[in-house]
Design a protein around this motif. Structure first.
Motif, short mmCIF file in Angstrom:
data_model
loop_
_atom_site.label_atom_id
_atom_site.label_comp_id
_atom_site.label_asym_id
_atom_site.label_seq_id
_atom_site.Cartn_x
_atom_site.Cartn_y
_atom_site.Cartn_z
N ASP A 108 -0.14 -6.07 -6.68
CA ASP A 108 0.22 -6.84 -5.49
C ASP A 108 -0.92 -7.76 -5.07
O ASP A 108 -2.05 -7.32 -4.85
CB ASP A 108 0.56 -5.88 -4.35
CG ASP A 108 1.43 -6.51 -3.28
OD1 ASP A 108 1.10 -7.62 -2.84
OD2 ASP A 108 2.43 -5.89 -2.88
N THR A 136 5.46 -10.88 -0.10
CA THR A 136 5.75 -9.68 -0.88
C THR A 136 7.25 -9.38 -0.94
O THR A 136 7.79 -9.08 -2.00
CB THR A 136 5.01 -8.47 -0.28
OG1 THR A 136 3.61 -8.65 -0.46
CG2 THR A 136 5.42 -7.18 -0.97
N GLN A 146 -0.08 -1.38 -4.29
CA GLN A 146 -0.22 -2.02 -2.98
C GLN A 146 -1.68 -2.20 -2.55
O GLN A 146 -2.01 -3.12 -1.80
CB GLN A 146 0.54 -1.21 -1.93
CG GLN A 146 0.51 -1.84 -0.54
CD GLN A 146 1.30 -1.03 0.48
OE1 GLN A 146 1.87 0.02 0.15
NE2 GLN A 146 1.35 -1.49 1.71
N ASP A 162 -3.46 -5.56 -2.65
CA ASP A 162 -3.08 -6.46 -1.56
C ASP A 162 -3.76 -6.09 -0.25
O ASP A 162 -4.21 -6.96 0.51
CB ASP A 162 -1.56 -6.43 -1.39
CG ASP A 162 -1.04 -7.48 -0.42
OD1 ASP A 162 -1.31 -8.67 -0.65
OD2 ASP A 162 -0.37 -7.11 0.55
#
Length: 410
Positions: free
Chosen positions: A11, A85, A297, A300
């Protein structure tokens, strides 16, 4: 095919700004998440991603990252507006991204507060002393405000301290907000070990938007729960539905489990990088065909925190486990490592960046070389459907033929 198709989304790990950035997102000018992390973290080495062609996709070599002569690689543009996202993952799954509706919480804050009060919730408005911007506090345990991490105006966050409000109650709040909001997303989430004071201590304002900085609030740290309530997304045109309806196993792990529908498959919301990729490794080793999509994740999150060193460390962890996943593949299996947008921690702001994303492909016998610059992330979803001989999703062109030696279908 009787194998597995694995997509790992790092991400926020972009490989350079898109051509329209100067016009549509000038704050992202010069962004290149991958290159800038390598430049700012001496000694960073990601051997498995390098072997898959990361430098090739990035378009430059860096200390610790050389071009690979044996990689099968490409990169993809974002067809959705901005760098998001939610839309990024809908696009990966084969949705043709609509133009999002933009709206700050200020436009509907009174309507939301009134509707929640009528529904029996205890509500009050938080008012910024500096700007007068407002958001809603619910039952002394939950906030309804702008999402200040994604593109402005594209999401409202319903953020709860789950020790003080159970998740089912928070979902009731989220459903009421969803009925009123015209934004693409209402994100209903929370965690334990935090309270309202922690949420309010993380309040930030950016250009007319006000909300709780989710990473800073601590909600991700313990027993994280999350459901993304999307606006106008038809799951029936997406790969999880198409495959699942035909009895093919679909596993969504990490944030993709929160943002994408998976009516027939299994979804597991996991934040920790080591845990989510270890779970993917377990699924790869299980018998039988399956589509496995994993979102990492924490890369990110490090981008949002503008933490270059933290971002590099999450990449190191991911790189090691990606190597193990690749080693566990059978000759039939396909692995793609990609991103959903950029999140350059060096660019000077804490938001996503509009960048191309890498497409790093592993399949036994795949010819080395570039599969091209794809015009949409949906090409990945189309390739997944092609692999399983299933109908094509709404959007995307398969590149399966480029990696398996047969003609692709549109």
């Amino acid at each position: 095919m009787g194998g597995k198709f694995v997509v790992i989304v790092l991400d926020g790990f972009g490989v350079g700004q898109m051509p329209d950035v100067a016009e549509v997102r000038p704050s992202d000018l010069g962004s290149n998440t991958c290159a800038h992390i390598f430049e700012n973290v001496p000694g960073l080495v990601l051997p498995n991603l390098a072997d898959l062609g990361l430098a090739n996709a990035c378009g430059r070599e860096c200390p610790g990252m050389s071009f690979s002569s044996r990689a099968t690689w490409g990169k993809a543009a974002l067809a959705h507006q901005g760098a998001d996202t939610f839309y990024g993952h809908q696009e990966i799954m084969g949705t043709r991204p609509p133009t999002p509706l933009i709206e700050p919480i200020q436009a509907v804050v009174d309507d939301i507060e009134r509707a929640l009060s009528v529904a029996g919730f205890s509500t009050r408005l938080f008012v910024s002393e500096a700007s007068g911007l407002r958001f809603v506090i619910v039952n002394g345990a939950c906030t309804v405000a702008d999402n200040i991490e994604c593109d402005p105006g594209q999401a409202f966050n319903v953020t709860a301290a789950l020790d003080d409000m159970d998740f089912e109650t928070e979902l009731e709040v989220g459903r009421i907000v969803r009925r009123i909001a015209k934004t693409p997303r209402v994100i209903t989430f929370g965690g334990r070990g935090v309270h309202l004071d922690d949420l309010l201590a993380a309040v930030e304002e950016h250009g007319g938007y006000i909300g709780v900085n989710a990473p800073a609030s601590g909600v991700y740290e313990r027993d994280y729960h999350c459901i993304h309530m999307g606006y106008g997304v038809d799951e029936r045109v997406q790969v999880p539905y198409i495959l699942g309806a035909r009895g093919i196993g679909v596993h969504l792990l990490g944030k993709v489990a929160d943002v994408c529908a998976n009516r027939f498959g299994e979804s597991e919301s996991i934040v920790d990088t080591h845990t989510v990729l270890n779970r993917a490794l377990e699924l790869v080793r299980e018998p039988g065909p399956a589509f496995i999509c994993v979102n990492v994740q924490e890369t990110d999150l490090m981008g949002h925190r503008q933490d270059v060193g933290g971002y590099a460390e999450k990449l190191r962890v991911a790189d090691g486990l990606i190597g193990q996943i690749r080693a566990a593949l059978t000759p039939e299996d396909v692995l793609i490592v990609q991103a959903d947008h950029g999140n350059d921690p060096t660019i000077g702001h804490p938001h996503h960046t509009r960048e191309y994303v890498p497409l790093l492909i592993a399949h036994e016998g795949a010819p080395a070389g570039c599969i091209g610059v794809r015009s949409t992330l949906s090409d990945v979803g189309a390739t997944v459907a092609d692999y399983f001989g299933a109908p094509m999703p709404e959007s995307g062109t398969s590149f399966l033929g480029r990696i398996m030696g047969r003609e692709s279908r549109l």
